[in-house]
Design an enzyme around this catalytic site. Sequence first.
Site: not given
Length: 399
Positions: A206-208
């Site tokens: 998860v990074h957005r």
Amino acid sequence: MCLPPASVAVVLGTRPELVKLAPLIHELGDATRLVHTGQHWDEAMSGRFLRDLDLPRPELLTGVGGRPRAGQIAQSLGQLDAAFAEDRPAAVVVQGDTNATLAGALAANAREIPLVHVEAGLRSFDRAMPEEHNRVMVDHVSDLLCAATGDNVANLRAEALAEERIALTGNTVVEVVRRQLPAAADRAALLAAHGLRPDGYVLATVHRPENTDTAEALGAVLAELDRIARAGTPVLFPMHPRTRAAVERFALDALLERLAVTGPVGYADFLGLASHAALLVSDSGGVQEECTVLGRPLLVVRRSTERPEAVAAGFAALVGPDEDLGELARAWLADTPERLARLAATPSPYGDGLASARIAALTAAVAEPAEPGAAGAGTADAGATGTAAADSGARPSAA
């Protein structure tokens, strides 16, 4: 293809671009002039990617990383313009939809240098995504639009872009995954090092911003991953630096206790882990493509996607960062053997693994003066059939 040394400027700024452009850079060989804007640059991670992918050291711009979007584009554009004025390339290649992509495209357009856009025609139709604006603008100033899929070609046609600029090439992701996936023994050792068994764990990334910029969104994602782990399925969670900072900022550390949290992993290791996961959970664009080559199911934690092909082919589904994620994850995990067998028999929608050779040949064509009366690039169905995207030496008409 015979291009002078360092005559094709390949402009990029992020690690995913390094990965996706690596096979094209190898095809171009000595003709490559690699320029990194520094949008995402740190010696440990980016340097590792360069080594792992066997890429040359790039020309590195300065003062770009850490700025807001407009600052990144402006800072990159100014330096690229000066670099191209001093040493004019025969063509410029950009990929995808990053700030580096837009800066490279604008610099080429301003100097009237032929511009090649790899992965042209992606559309999420979500104007809340900065990347959507980037990819649309780049497409409209490009001389050659290398579309990965038929859907991408249709998007370009719908925007009345000139037919002779469009070529259906397939996606370089297919050859990247095939080349970088570790051997079976190495994958077995990798899983053993993490205490995992094949087809028995979830791999999550998860990074957005839509998932990390608020405590509510990030907390919801982590809470669902925690529930999966509590139910008995291990969750391996290589954590992006942005995500780690957000966890600390929002005091969400307790939701990580049952997850197997690691730092970022190298690209080959990620593929090795993904290739044996029962389920992938990610908001990454690249993983939406990679899962189709690996034959693994993916839950895409996003409100929209510019890569609907993976969803249409049955590899992926869009979910919200809440109960939707948890409910579908549990359903898919309960169906693991049948789902994996079905996906193993489903071809990737991203082509035959020859995209980079096609794009390199087309790039050589636009980098050379057009022969009088020669035909344009055309839209031959290269990605699906393996036929050449174009065998003409002509440059598509100017933007």
